[in-house]
Design a protein around this motif. Sequence first.
Motif, PDB file in Angstrom:
ATOM      1  N   GLY A  37       0.806  -1.215   0.000  1.00 21.92           N
ATOM      2  CA  GLY A  37       0.000   0.000   0.000  1.00 21.92           C
ATOM      3  C   GLY A  37       0.836   1.259   0.000  1.00 21.92           C
ATOM      4  N   LYS A  38       2.007   1.198   0.637  1.00 25.11           N
ATOM      5  CA  LYS A  38       2.880   2.367   0.721  1.00 25.11           C
ATOM      6  C   LYS A  38       3.769   2.520  -0.504  1.00 25.11           C
ATOM      7  N   GLY A  39       3.824   1.499  -1.364  1.00 26.48           N
ATOM      8  CA  GLY A  39       4.601   1.594  -2.595  1.00 26.48           C
ATOM      9  C   GLY A  39       6.043   1.130  -2.482  1.00 26.48           C
ATOM     10  N   THR A  40       6.417   0.485  -1.356  1.00 35.00           N
ATOM     11  CA  THR A  40       7.790  -0.027  -1.245  1.00 35.00           C
ATOM     12  C   THR A  40       7.883  -1.503  -1.658  1.00 35.00           C
ATOM     13  N   PHE A  41       6.820  -2.267  -1.427  1.00 35.03           N
ATOM     14  CA  PHE A  41       6.757  -3.623  -1.993  1.00 35.03           C
ATOM     15  C   PHE A  41       6.084  -3.453  -3.348  1.00 35.03           C
TER      16      PHE A  41
ATOM     17  N   SER B 179      -1.420  -5.909  -4.480  1.00 36.32           N
ATOM     18  CA  SER B 179      -1.817  -4.533  -4.781  1.00 36.32           C
ATOM     19  C   SER B 179      -0.625  -3.658  -5.162  1.00 36.32           C
ATOM     20  N   GLY B 180       0.594  -4.117  -4.874  1.00 38.72           N
ATOM     21  CA  GLY B 180       1.771  -3.316  -5.199  1.00 38.72           C
ATOM     22  C   GLY B 180       2.572  -3.826  -6.375  1.00 38.72           C
ATOM     23  N   VAL B 181       2.242  -5.022  -6.862  1.00 38.46           N
ATOM     24  CA  VAL B 181       3.066  -5.653  -7.906  1.00 38.46           C
ATOM     25  C   VAL B 181       2.224  -5.942  -9.145  1.00 38.46           C
TER      26      VAL B 181
ATOM     27  N   THR C   7      -9.898  -2.629   4.245  1.00 39.52           N
ATOM     28  CA  THR C   7     -10.028  -1.386   3.496  1.00 39.52           C
ATOM     29  C   THR C   7      -8.759  -1.098   2.714  1.00 39.52           C
ATOM     30  N   SER C   8      -8.917  -0.552   1.518  1.00 42.63           N
ATOM     31  CA  SER C   8      -7.769  -0.154   0.711  1.00 42.63           C
ATOM     32  C   SER C   8      -7.267   1.211   1.189  1.00 42.63           C
ATOM     33  N   PRO C   9      -6.023   1.590   0.837  1.00 44.90           N
ATOM     34  CA  PRO C   9      -5.523   2.911   1.223  1.00 44.90           C
ATOM     35  C   PRO C   9      -6.439   4.052   0.778  1.00 44.90           C
ATOM     36  N   SER C  10      -6.997   3.953  -0.439  1.00 43.57           N
ATOM     37  CA  SER C  10      -7.901   5.016  -0.903  1.00 43.57           C
ATOM     38  C   SER C  10      -9.176   5.033  -0.064  1.00 43.57           C
TER      39      SER C  10
END
Length: 380
Positions: A146-150, A181-183, A347-350
Amino acid sequence: MSEVKENVETSGVNGPVEETAALLKEQTECRASSESCCGSKKKESPPRFLTGKFIDSPVGKIPVISTEYTWRDMLGAWKVRWGIKRMDYRTEPGLYAIGRPDEKAPLFVSANYKLSFDRLRCSLAGIDAWILVLDTDGVNVWCAAGKGTFSTQNLMRSVARLRLNRLVAHETLIVPQLGASGVSGHEVRSRTGFQVVFGPVRASDIPAFLKSGMKATPEMRHVRFDLPDRAAVVPVDLMQAMGGTIKVLGVLFLLNILRLGDFTPGNVTPYLLSVLAGTVLVPMILPFLPFRSFALKGAVVGLVLALLSYTVFRDGVSWREAAAGFLLLPSVSSWFALNFTGSTTFTSPSGVNRELKAALPLYALAVTVSAVILISEVFM
């Protein structure tokens, strides 16, 4: 592809993987030595999961790790659950080996949060495998996605930097489903040649997943969040809540000293209960609460708590104090329940951002009106 073989000897280093191996070897040798090799500065002990052995692979020497879950791992996990040095509970990114893997061995991807890493390595007991640990700043797979690091970019960089195309012959990366969700599997495939296969939600299902030819059953894909799962993440939220609660109690104590209020244990107790309601009670009874929104779930519990508190403590309570309580207690409970969203997969980040935008103005309004009511009570 050249043969991959186990070798406890190490030699010169000249690449990213070799640098990691050299670092880990240095740590191992430092631990084994009775004399300090680190000067007067104390050096951290090497991770206990390192066996001290290395696999000689086409991309360099790769450290072999244990699949044993020791009491030290349990103690570390317990401390992290209570928020003790949580952000330092990480492992070194890079490549690791379990057993005696060769070019046909499965290649798993994980985050460098040690709880995630431990779950994966311990689930691979008796299996020869490679583990690629991405640098996610010590954040678990799901949160890091969710944070975009993975992420797709992080994964592709690691594949290229560590020359994984020379390590394995199958071109398959087994990525945790919670990292989906990140890949972008399609982008990884087109840019690196590696196919992304999303594994089961729980690491304990990995042996069955491998036996079935990397086919996950619907049960393996099902994200559960049962009572033990919810109870496991309660302590860290509770500890975070205690920090703010102590500050609030300090302010009330100061107001008492300045004779601007008369806050006794009796009228502070409902506030403390609302904190516990949002951090403990809501997670425990989460599936039974109405509404999808965590803010509304917490508000419902807080409103019930306000009614019970008024019933028990109503002697000597003015209508202004009661009105302030009915505004404040549901808001406090709702706020801490909303914070619990980050501990779930609901829940998703959005979705969290949307809920925060809707709830924060209402919290501010409720606290402001409550404060005005309580201050007016002082001057009446």
